[in-house]
Scaffold this active site. Structure first.
Site, short mmCIF file in Angstrom:
data_model
loop_
_atom_site.label_atom_id
_atom_site.label_comp_id
_atom_site.label_asym_id
_atom_site.label_seq_id
_atom_site.Cartn_x
_atom_site.Cartn_y
_atom_site.Cartn_z
CE LYS A 183 -1.87 3.11 2.60
NZ LYS A 183 -1.94 4.14 1.59
N GLY B 293 6.86 5.76 7.96
CA GLY B 293 5.98 6.92 7.97
C GLY B 293 6.10 7.66 9.28
CD GLU C 75 13.53 2.19 10.13
OE1 GLU C 75 13.74 3.33 10.63
OE2 GLU C 75 14.15 1.18 10.48
CB CYS D 20 12.94 9.77 8.24
SG CYS D 20 13.66 8.38 7.40
CD GLU E 113 10.28 13.45 11.05
OE1 GLU E 113 9.23 12.82 11.17
OE2 GLU E 113 11.31 12.98 10.53
C1 UN1 Z 1 18.38 8.28 2.88
O1 UN1 Z 1 18.62 9.22 3.63
O2 UN1 Z 1 19.12 7.98 1.94
O3 UN1 Z 1 11.91 8.04 4.85
C2 UN1 Z 1 17.21 7.40 3.06
C3 UN1 Z 1 13.10 8.34 4.90
C4 UN1 Z 1 14.07 7.23 5.18
C5 UN1 Z 1 15.02 6.98 4.06
C6 UN1 Z 1 16.18 7.90 4.03
N1 UN1 Z 1 13.36 6.03 5.49
O4 UN1 Z 1 13.47 9.48 4.72
#
Ligand code: UN1
Length: 478
Positions: free
Chosen positions: A172, A225, A247, A281, A380
């Protein structure tokens, strides 16, 4: 307008409705109408995956490797086209989009090889005449929920290991960027993978998110997310005793010490904080700077920010595209105001930009005079907003770097081996960068964080097998 459907049990099927996929660089540009599933269609996808699982799980690994390799080859051959689509639907620049498509292709190639490398262990038993074998088997049907900021790389790094280790999947993708996920599904549909093994279900999280997570036919969930949604998924998985991998966000620190190379520190900080509109992230939103380099560093960042070209993601020579959505733009602008209200000084950017086309453009914002307790340093933002925290020396910098509920990535700019080594050891983050941006990671090594950033085992590289397999211990009397 072209219509794009879901892929379920080897067939393209229309969902309950369609929604337009809009280019954030130019709101008049609609990429296509993408279908939206309802709970009944999601149920069909999970059932198809369950039906396909026994044969796929025990199937020939060479066939699996060949299929993944073919997918990787096609993505790499079409990286320019896929990267352009990515830039058009998400708003990162075209070179960044092509880079991300390349990463996705390489991930499939990597996991094609991993199909043939799933090793086990053989040990002697403590009982005479008995042997012990430890093997890894697939988990079953995995629900993959992916975010809008990496529209092809994150689907790739969840789908490729899931399939390589013998699982079936229901993907999804984020409602905001279905285009790349659909393109990936279309490539997978021609790869020789049997019907039902891979299913694409596009739609809103509010409609099919809970039904996916709670479906009894889903054995595990991998999610990237926000922390809010991730926390709720963890609760639901706990109640249903499902394996889960999350994550989530970051509030990644970038330390700049007195002995850093100023030009290098400025470049990597601007890159970490503002490239991809700060929508990673792993972006660095807290620049922690020691007294001796403070003035030079801040002037350097401001000067570099003045050269940044913000514009249409598809235009040549652009450094930063728009923010991905109206909602995200409002959040970003809101945090600039929150920072100012908390006593921070806005020293560069932070305003909405009106360009030739109507889009979600914003000048990256730099805030100084900030302290660790401010919301701007604790929450964040997920946008091109960075703040500077001034500290006396390394010890205080380390304390502030770790003074956060998050723990994904952390960077230090220094020429001192002593401080670099100490920081690698004492940073409370899952990934530590020395004289490199906090964002931008390799595809073949573990990715993940600590504290509020991640939950469950690591993604990517060989460490992905921890989540996508379950261990079996077999005893044999010879
Ligand atoms: C990166 O910095 O190369 O959602 C990857 C995000 C992370 C991936 C970052 N899961 O920004």
């Amino acid at each position: 307008m072209q219509k794009f459907d879901n892929f379920i049990n080897g067939q393209w099927v229309a969902g309950a409705s369609y929604a337009p996929n809009i280019n954030p660089s130019n709101l008049a540009d609609v990429i296509g109408d993408y279908t939206q599933a309802d709970a009944a269609q999601l149920d069909a996808a999970v059932n198809a995956a369950q039906a396909a699982f026994p044969a796929w799980a025990t199937g020939n690994v060479q066939a699996r490797a060949d299929a993944l390799d073919k997918i990787g080859t096609e993505i790499l051959a079409r990286r320019e086209e896929l990267g352009t689509l990515l830039a058009r639907e998400e708003g990162k620049t075209k070179p960044e989009g092509i880079g991300e498509a390349t990463r996705a292709g390489n991930i499939f190639k990597f996991f094609a090889g991993e199909c043939l490398r799933l090793a086990g262990e053989v040990l002697p038993s403590v009982r005479s005449g008995v042997g012990v074998e430890i093997t890894r088997e697939p988990m079953g049907v995995i629900g993959l929920i992916t975010p809008w900021n990496f529209p092809i790389a994150i689907p790739a790094w969840k789908v490729a290991p899931a399939l390589a280790y013998g699982n079936c999947v229901v993907l999804k993708p984020a409602d905001l960027v279905p285009g790349c996920a659909w393109a990936l599904a279309e490539i997978i549909s021609r790869s020789g993978i049997p019907a039902g093994v891979f299913n694409l279900v596009m739609g809103r999280g509010s409609v099919i998110g809970d039904p996916l997570v709670n479906h009894p036919g889903i054995n595990a969930i991998s999610f990237t997310g926000s922390q809010g949604v991730g926390g709720r998924i963890a609760q639901q998985c706990a109640v249903n005793l499902k394996k889960v991998q999350l994550e989530m966000g970051g509030k990644n620190p970038q330390i700049i010490l007195d002995d850093a190379d100023v030009a290098q520190a400025v470049e990597l900080s601007v890159q970490s904080a503002f490239f991809s509109s700060g929508q990673r992230c792993t972006a660095s939103s807290r620049l922690i700077v020691t007294d001796g380099i403070y003035a030079k560093f801040v002037e350097g960042v401001k000067a570099r920010m003045a050269t940044l070209k913000i514009g249409d993601a598809l235009a040549a020579g652009i450094d930063i595209g728009p923010v991905s959505s109206r909602a995200q733009l409002e959040i970003d602008m809101g945090y600039v105001d929150i920072g100012k209200a908390e006593g921070a000084s806005l020293v560069a950017g932070g305003e909405r930009l009106q360009l030739a086309t109507e889009g979600f453009y914003m000048a990256p914002a730099l805030l100084t005079d900030t302290t660790a307790d401010m919301r701007i340093n604790r929450e964040e933002v997920f946008g091109p907003v960075a703040s500077i925290i001034r500290v006396k020396g390394y010890e205080e910098a380390l304390f502030e770097a770790n003074n956060t509920p998050f723990g994904l990535s952390a960077g230090i700019a220094t020429t001192s081996l002593k401080y670099a080594t100490h920081f690698k050891r004492h940073s409370q983050a899952g990934m530590v960068m020395v004289n490199l941006p906090t964002a931008g990671v390799d595809y073949h090594v573990p990715f993940g964080g600590r504290k509020g950033s991640s939950f469950g085992s690591r993604e990517q590289g060989r460490y992905a097998q921890e989540f996508f397999t379950t261990v079996k211990t077999a005893y044999t009397l010879a």
